[in-house]
Design a protein around this motif. Structure first.
Motif, PDB file in Angstrom:
ATOM      1  N   SER A   1       0.840  -1.200   0.000  1.00 26.50           N
ATOM      2  CA  SER A   1       0.000   0.000   0.000  1.00 26.50           C
ATOM      3  C   SER A   1       0.870   1.243   0.000  1.00 26.50           C
ATOM      4  O   SER A   1       1.835   1.331   0.776  1.00 26.50           O
ATOM      5  N   SER A   2       0.518   2.182  -0.864  1.00 25.23           N
ATOM      6  CA  SER A   2       1.166   3.488  -0.901  1.00 25.23           C
ATOM      7  C   SER A   2       0.179   4.496  -0.319  1.00 25.23           C
ATOM      8  O   SER A   2      -0.871   4.758  -0.913  1.00 25.23           O
ATOM      9  N   LEU A   3       0.494   5.034   0.848  1.00 26.94           N
ATOM     10  CA  LEU A   3      -0.412   5.929   1.567  1.00 26.94           C
ATOM     11  C   LEU A   3       0.100   7.360   1.484  1.00 26.94           C
ATOM     12  O   LEU A   3       1.307   7.597   1.449  1.00 26.94           O
TER      13      LEU A   3
ATOM     14  N   TYR B   1      -7.699   3.395   6.489  1.00 24.50           N
ATOM     15  CA  TYR B   1      -6.431   2.698   6.287  1.00 24.50           C
ATOM     16  C   TYR B   1      -6.342   1.407   7.100  1.00 24.50           C
ATOM     17  O   TYR B   1      -5.292   0.773   7.141  1.00 24.50           O
TER      18      TYR B   1
ATOM     19  N   ALA C   1      -4.945  -1.849   5.624  1.00 24.11           N
ATOM     20  CA  ALA C   1      -3.521  -1.884   5.279  1.00 24.11           C
ATOM     21  C   ALA C   1      -2.638  -2.253   6.468  1.00 24.11           C
ATOM     22  O   ALA C   1      -1.411  -2.209   6.357  1.00 24.11           O
TER      23      ALA C   1
ATOM     24  N   HIS D   1      -0.017  -4.757   5.623  1.00 23.71           N
ATOM     25  CA  HIS D   1       0.652  -4.563   4.336  1.00 23.71           C
ATOM     26  C   HIS D   1       2.047  -3.977   4.517  1.00 23.71           C
ATOM     27  O   HIS D   1       2.350  -3.355   5.547  1.00 23.71           O
TER      28      HIS D   1
ATOM     29  N   ILE E   1       4.145  -0.944   3.690  1.00 21.93           N
ATOM     30  CA  ILE E   1       3.665   0.427   3.537  1.00 21.93           C
ATOM     31  C   ILE E   1       4.785   1.349   3.091  1.00 21.93           C
ATOM     32  O   ILE E   1       5.878   1.329   3.662  1.00 21.93           O
TER      33      ILE E   1
ATOM     34  N   ALA F   1       4.850   5.488   2.769  1.00 20.91           N
ATOM     35  CA  ALA F   1       4.014   6.618   3.157  1.00 20.91           C
ATOM     36  C   ALA F   1       4.628   7.926   2.693  1.00 20.91           C
ATOM     37  O   ALA F   1       5.827   8.159   2.885  1.00 20.91           O
TER      38      ALA F   1
ATOM     39  N   PHE G   1       1.212   0.373  11.588  1.00 23.92           N
ATOM     40  CA  PHE G   1       1.548  -0.447  10.427  1.00 23.92           C
ATOM     41  C   PHE G   1       2.907  -1.107  10.674  1.00 23.92           C
ATOM     42  O   PHE G   1       3.947  -0.528  10.359  1.00 23.92           O
TER      43      PHE G   1
ATOM     44  N   ALA H   1       5.605  -1.064   7.841  1.00 18.69           N
ATOM     45  CA  ALA H   1       5.995   0.158   7.132  1.00 18.69           C
ATOM     46  C   ALA H   1       7.481   0.083   6.813  1.00 18.69           C
ATOM     47  O   ALA H   1       8.301  -0.236   7.677  1.00 18.69           O
TER      48      ALA H   1
END
Length: 413
Positions: free
Chosen positions: A270-272, A285, A288, A291, A293, A295, A314, A317
């Motif tokens: 995931s690209s947040l 979110y 995610a 996931h 991550i 960010a 997360f 991340a």
């Protein structure tokens, strides 16, 4: 005969510094499960078994266990080497391994020596073409002049076709190359060294099925020429890929069916984007959580300890980038410093890389300027080193330092 086409395992690879071997062990177990469920006869691995030419002991252990699971599921295995592999290391003990159903094709000398495996219709000839570095292998093909990938791979395929014609068998070629018309993902290592890295799809003409490796997304170049892609993602650019393996069925006349068997996602990507508080608090979110991550933070001031705080929500991340909202519309450097004093320019730099300087820090900046350029000086109008716009700004605020009072207007020819 049913063939499973896979490639680009990249065992030992890390993802933004995160070790992936446990996920890769599960990935190979998933491939072995497909072999058992789909009654696969032969697994073809088209290069880049490892991520580096000298793999770690743990990566070798995962490879060994994965091969054991696939063999136990009932398949023979044909492997060639990619540009990440060491052909010599990967191909070690090849004659001995073949007795147990592992057929290694990693040398130029073995390109036209197929692995012959039988079904009820007779033999199928499996040819392995490892990654060919043009300058390193052209002499082996009696090519005297420098050539590119097209030259050496074309010569290799000439040898394969000559042998296949003499045998009259159905043919499968495993090759590690970049074929024209295919799409890269950005996570592959370039194989171009001073020349064009692509080769034409018709280089493989006359072959029943061509199992390609190197590119990380599954794709069809022609009905008979395909990339399986990597069985798991190795960059955020691959987050939309359907990772899988090709299942290829052969009868007496050649290929009858090819279908993609999707692999289960081991961990999402995931690209947040948003402020740190938004990413930590917004329920949208929540999915995610497990996931990987990346960010992009849009806070006005760079948040302190952002990665640690993100990992509280997360745990996977792996990458954080700070992008101030106004940065997208910034002017060029000349425009940004025009009319600003030295102290203001330095204070702005501190703000860009950290946060706005305090009163005490601004005092330190001014003291440092005195040490460098002495007391404030007035820049005379018409000085050759200063543009007209800068003179106007300095005249409006006499007594500032002139360290950054540079020519900010392009000189006429």
């Amino acid at each position: 005969m049913r063939i499973l086409h896979t490639s680009d395992w990249h065992l030992g690879r890390t993802f933004h510094g995160v070790e992936l071997l446990s996920d890769q062990r599960r990935m190979l177990a998933d491939i072995a499960a497909i072999v058992a469920a789909e009654s696969v006869d032969v697994v073809v691995v088209a290069g880049d078994v490892y991520d580096r030419s000298v793999p770690s002991a743990d990566a070798v252990s995962v490879y060994d266990a994965g091969l054991g699971d696939i063999a136990a599921a009932g398949a023979q295995i044909v492997v060639t080497s990619g540009n990440h592999d060491s052909p010599t290391r990967l191909g070690a003990a090849s004659a001995f391994a073949a007795a147990g159903g592992l057929h290694l094709r990693t040398s130029v000398a073995a390109i036209d020596t197929p692995v012959l495996l039988d079904d009820e219709f007779g033999p199928v000839a499996f040819y392995g073409i490892p990654y060919l570095e043009p300058d390193a292998v052209r002499k082996a093909f009696d090519i005297d002049a420098p050539c590119g990938h097209q030259g050496v791979l074309g010569a290799a395929m000439d040898r394969v076709r000559a042998d296949a014609t003499a045998r009259g068998a159905r043919t499968v070629v495993a090759a590690h190359a970049f074929v024209s018309g295919a799409v890269s993902t950005g996570s592959e290592r370039s194989i171009s060294v001073g020349g064009v890295e692509t080769v034409a799809a018709d280089t493989f003409s006359g072959i029943d099925y061509v199992a390609l490796g190197h590119l990380h997304s599954p794709q069809e170049i022609t009905p008979a020429v395909r990339y399986s892609g990597s069985p798991m993602p190795y960059s955020f650019g691959e987050n939309s890929h359907r990772k899988g393996v090709w299942l290829v069925d052969l009868d007496a006349d050649g290929v009858t069916d090819v279908r993609l068997h999707e692999l289960p996602a081991l961990r999402g990507l995931s690209s947040l984007r948003g402020t740190l508080d938004e990413l930590l608090g917004d329920e949208k979110y929540a999915d995610a959580h497990e996931h990987y991550i990346e960010a992009t933070l849009t806070d006005t001031i760079r948040p302190l300890d952002a990665m640690r705080r993100l990992r509280e929500r997360f745990p996977y991340a792996v990458h954080v980038h700070w992008e101030r909202p106004e940065a997208l519309g910034r002017l060029d450097y000349r425009s940004r410093i025009r009319g600003r004093t030295d102290a203001e320019i330095i204070a702005a730099f501190v703000g860009d890389v950290r946060d706005e300087p305090s009163v005490a820090e601004r005092d330190l900046i001014e003291r440092a300027l005195r040490e460098v350029v002495g007391e404030p000086e007035v820049v005379e109008a018409g000085a050759a080193e200063v543009g007209a716009a800068d003179i106007e700004a300095i005249e409006a605020d006499q007594g500032q330092w002139a360290l950054f009072a540079l020519d900010t207007e392009p000189k006429s020819a």
